[in-house]
Write a protein that holds these residues in place. Structure first.
Motif, PDB file in Angstrom:
ATOM      1  N   SER A 140      31.659  15.277  21.572  1.00 23.19           N
ATOM      2  CA  SER A 140      31.037  16.554  21.877  1.00 23.19           C
ATOM      3  C   SER A 140      31.961  17.420  22.717  1.00 23.19           C
ATOM      4  CB  SER A 140      29.711  16.337  22.605  1.00 23.19           C
ATOM      5  OG  SER A 140      28.794  15.648  21.792  1.00 23.19           O
ATOM      6  N   TYR A 141      31.582  18.669  22.889  1.00 21.79           N
ATOM      7  CA  TYR A 141      32.350  19.671  23.616  1.00 21.79           C
ATOM      8  C   TYR A 141      32.651  19.266  25.061  1.00 21.79           C
ATOM      9  CZ  TYR A 141      27.565  20.499  25.029  1.00 21.79           C
ATOM     10  OH  TYR A 141      26.284  20.306  25.477  1.00 21.79           O
ATOM     11  N   ASP A 142      31.805  18.402  25.661  1.00 22.17           N
ATOM     12  CA  ASP A 142      31.992  18.016  27.056  1.00 22.17           C
ATOM     13  C   ASP A 142      32.759  16.713  27.219  1.00 22.17           C
ATOM     14  OD1 ASP A 142      30.098  16.324  26.036  1.00 22.17           O
ATOM     15  OD2 ASP A 142      28.630  16.633  27.639  1.00 22.17           O
ATOM     16  N   GLY A 143      33.260  16.159  26.118  1.00 26.10           N
ATOM     17  CA  GLY A 143      34.031  14.925  26.179  1.00 26.10           C
ATOM     18  C   GLY A 143      33.233  13.659  25.994  1.00 26.10           C
ATOM     19  N   SER A 144      31.929  13.764  25.806  1.00 22.91           N
ATOM     20  CA  SER A 144      31.128  12.559  25.575  1.00 22.91           C
ATOM     21  C   SER A 144      31.421  11.993  24.195  1.00 22.91           C
ATOM     22  CB  SER A 144      29.639  12.875  25.721  1.00 22.91           C
ATOM     23  OG  SER A 144      29.244  13.868  24.804  1.00 22.91           O
ATOM     24  N   VAL A 145      31.387  10.670  24.087  1.00 19.81           N
ATOM     25  CA  VAL A 145      31.733   9.968  22.849  1.00 19.81           C
ATOM     26  C   VAL A 145      30.556   9.093  22.421  1.00 19.81           C
ATOM     27  CG1 VAL A 145      33.388   8.432  21.727  1.00 19.81           C
ATOM     28  CG2 VAL A 145      34.129   9.875  23.621  1.00 19.81           C
ATOM     29  N   ALA A 146      30.259   9.126  21.122  1.00 22.16           N
ATOM     30  CA  ALA A 146      29.207   8.281  20.569  1.00 22.16           C
ATOM     31  C   ALA A 146      29.785   7.477  19.406  1.00 22.16           C
ATOM     32  CB  ALA A 146      28.020   9.117  20.095  1.00 22.16           C
ATOM     33  N   ASP A 147      29.499   6.190  19.396  1.00 20.99           N
ATOM     34  CA  ASP A 147      29.919   5.307  18.309  1.00 20.99           C
ATOM     35  C   ASP A 147      28.824   5.343  17.246  1.00 20.99           C
ATOM     36  OD1 ASP A 147      30.933   3.375  16.681  1.00 20.99           O
ATOM     37  OD2 ASP A 147      30.759   1.726  18.106  1.00 20.99           O
ATOM     38  N   GLU A 148      29.111   5.959  16.102  1.00 20.72           N
ATOM     39  CA  GLU A 148      28.100   6.174  15.070  1.00 20.72           C
ATOM     40  C   GLU A 148      28.208   5.124  13.973  1.00 20.72           C
ATOM     41  OE1 GLU A 148      25.823   8.324  15.424  1.00 20.72           O
ATOM     42  OE2 GLU A 148      26.590   9.816  16.839  1.00 20.72           O
ATOM     43  N   ARG A 149      27.092   4.879  13.321  1.00 24.63           N
ATOM     44  CA  ARG A 149      27.044   3.954  12.199  1.00 24.63           C
ATOM     45  C   ARG A 149      26.310   4.588  11.031  1.00 24.63           C
ATOM     46  NH1 ARG A 149      30.836   0.074  12.500  1.00 24.63           N
ATOM     47  NH2 ARG A 149      31.036  -0.592  14.669  1.00 24.63           N
ATOM     48  N   GLY A 150      26.909   4.516   9.847  1.00 26.17           N
ATOM     49  CA  GLY A 150      26.218   4.948   8.642  1.00 26.17           C
ATOM     50  C   GLY A 150      26.454   6.394   8.284  1.00 26.17           C
ATOM     51  N   TYR A 151      26.037   7.308   9.149  1.00 21.17           N
ATOM     52  CA  TYR A 151      26.138   8.726   8.820  1.00 21.17           C
ATOM     53  C   TYR A 151      26.172   9.565  10.091  1.00 21.17           C
ATOM     54  CZ  TYR A 151      21.147   8.505   9.820  1.00 21.17           C
ATOM     55  OH  TYR A 151      19.935   8.290  10.440  1.00 21.17           O
ATOM     56  N   VAL A 152      26.763  10.755   9.970  1.00 19.56           N
ATOM     57  CA  VAL A 152      26.851  11.713  11.070  1.00 19.56           C
ATOM     58  C   VAL A 152      26.716  13.114  10.478  1.00 19.56           C
ATOM     59  CG1 VAL A 152      28.250  12.621  12.974  1.00 19.56           C
ATOM     60  CG2 VAL A 152      28.443  10.221  12.340  1.00 19.56           C
ATOM     61  N   VAL A 153      26.020  14.002  11.174  1.00 19.89           N
ATOM     62  CA  VAL A 153      25.978  15.422  10.824  1.00 19.89           C
ATOM     63  C   VAL A 153      26.362  16.218  12.060  1.00 19.89           C
ATOM     64  CG1 VAL A 153      24.628  17.327   9.887  1.00 19.89           C
ATOM     65  CG2 VAL A 153      24.093  14.986   9.209  1.00 19.89           C
ATOM     66  N   MET A 154      27.265  17.194  11.881  1.00 20.15           N
ATOM     67  CA  MET A 154      27.678  18.065  12.981  1.00 20.15           C
ATOM     68  C   MET A 154      27.503  19.519  12.564  1.00 20.15           C
ATOM     69  SD  MET A 154      31.311  16.437  14.190  1.00 20.15           S
ATOM     70  CE  MET A 154      32.115  16.935  12.663  1.00 20.15           C
ATOM     71  N   GLY A 155      27.218  20.376  13.543  1.00 20.02           N
ATOM     72  CA  GLY A 155      27.159  21.803  13.303  1.00 20.02           C
ATOM     73  C   GLY A 155      25.896  22.245  12.594  1.00 20.02           C
ATOM     74  N   GLY A 156      25.628  23.547  12.641  1.00 16.61           N
ATOM     75  CA  GLY A 156      24.441  24.078  11.979  1.00 16.61           C
ATOM     76  C   GLY A 156      23.178  23.433  12.511  1.00 16.61           C
ATOM     77  N   GLN A 157      22.279  23.080  11.620  1.00 19.06           N
ATOM     78  CA  GLN A 157      21.031  22.422  11.995  1.00 19.06           C
ATOM     79  C   GLN A 157      21.216  20.906  11.896  1.00 19.06           C
ATOM     80  OE1 GLN A 157      17.362  24.113  10.593  1.00 19.06           O
ATOM     81  NE2 GLN A 157      18.319  26.049  10.075  1.00 19.06           N
TER      82      GLN A 157
END
Length: 240
Positions: A140-157
């Motif tokens: 994210s914009y503030d430097g936070s990190v998330a370990d995702e599994r399967g799928y990710v959506v960024m931006g918009g809705q």
């Protein structure tokens, strides 16, 4: 004598976060999906020159939403980091985790010390020898990190589209299946930014898409773009 203008640290951080989130939400969404043979990236992007999805290193890719000039600078910095580390040590020492940590430090420093935060959100992904070894990190914009599994959506809705993906995605999907799911998800947002109901998604022509994959079985360089007839053919294939 006038009193100096004062803003509490809490309010300052909140204002910066709101500013960055609004800028990111104005961009078209990027969808990242795992499938049986690797990781797929897709976004609506009619430009053939300004990419939101790019290769970073042998088995690592980068996707971003937000201000193009800001995330392009981050992409270039990531390529330089990977090349320098791979040359100084070994190519296997270049990992998505190390790159994500480097990006997190940069984003966090800018967010806390600069007058304006970076209006970007990133995904750094590395395809492994098995699906369990795949790594997908969302920054994210503030430097936070998330370990995702399967799928990710960024931006918009992103929140609403992520909920849709959660209902339809499952492990073991083929490349064609996840590609259709990604395009259907992107089409759920209308040109006016409103969310369409299930079954009324707009169609996005292949020429308006930017799609790439990290393929598990490719030797060394796993990144490949899907364009032209190859992309159109997968989208036009009849369902089983």
């Amino acid at each position: 004598m006038t009193m100096p203008f004062y803003v509490s640290p809490e309010q300052l951080m909140k204002d910066r976060a709101d500013f960055a989130r609004k800028g990111i939400a104005r961009g078209r969404s990027v969808v990242v999906l795992a499938y049986d043979g690797g990781i797929l990236f897709a976004t609506e992007n009619p430009s053939r020159a300004l990419h939101k999805i790019s290769e970073i290193y042998d088995r690592i890719a980068f996707a971003a939403v937000g201000k193009y000039n800001e995330f392009e600078n981050l992409r270039v910095a990531g390529v330089r980091y990977a090349d320098l580390r791979g040359y100084s040590y070994d190519r296997t020492d270049v990992t998505a985790r190390g790159l994500a940590n480097a990006y997190a430090q940069t984003l966090g420093t800018v967010f806390t010390t600069e007058s304006k935060p970076l209006e970007v959100e990133l995904v750094v992904a590395e395809v492994g020898d098995t699906p369990a070894a795949d790594q997908v990190y969302r920054l994210s914009y503030d430097g936070s990190v998330a370990d995702e599994r399967g799928y990710v959506v960024m931006g918009g809705q992103a929140e609403q589209l992520g909920a849709r993906l959660g209902d339809d995605w499952h492990e073991g999907m083929t490349l064609t299946d996840v590609l259709r799911l990604a395009v259907r998800t992107l089409g759920a947002v209308g040109t006016d930014g409103t969310l369409a109901t299930a079954g009324s998604e707009r169609e996005i022509a292949p020429a308006g898409l930017e799609v790439a994959v990290l393929e598990r079985d490719r030797p060394r360089r796993a990144f490949r773009r899907l364009t032209g007839a190859g992309l159109a053919g997968r989208l036009e294939q009849p369902r089983d």
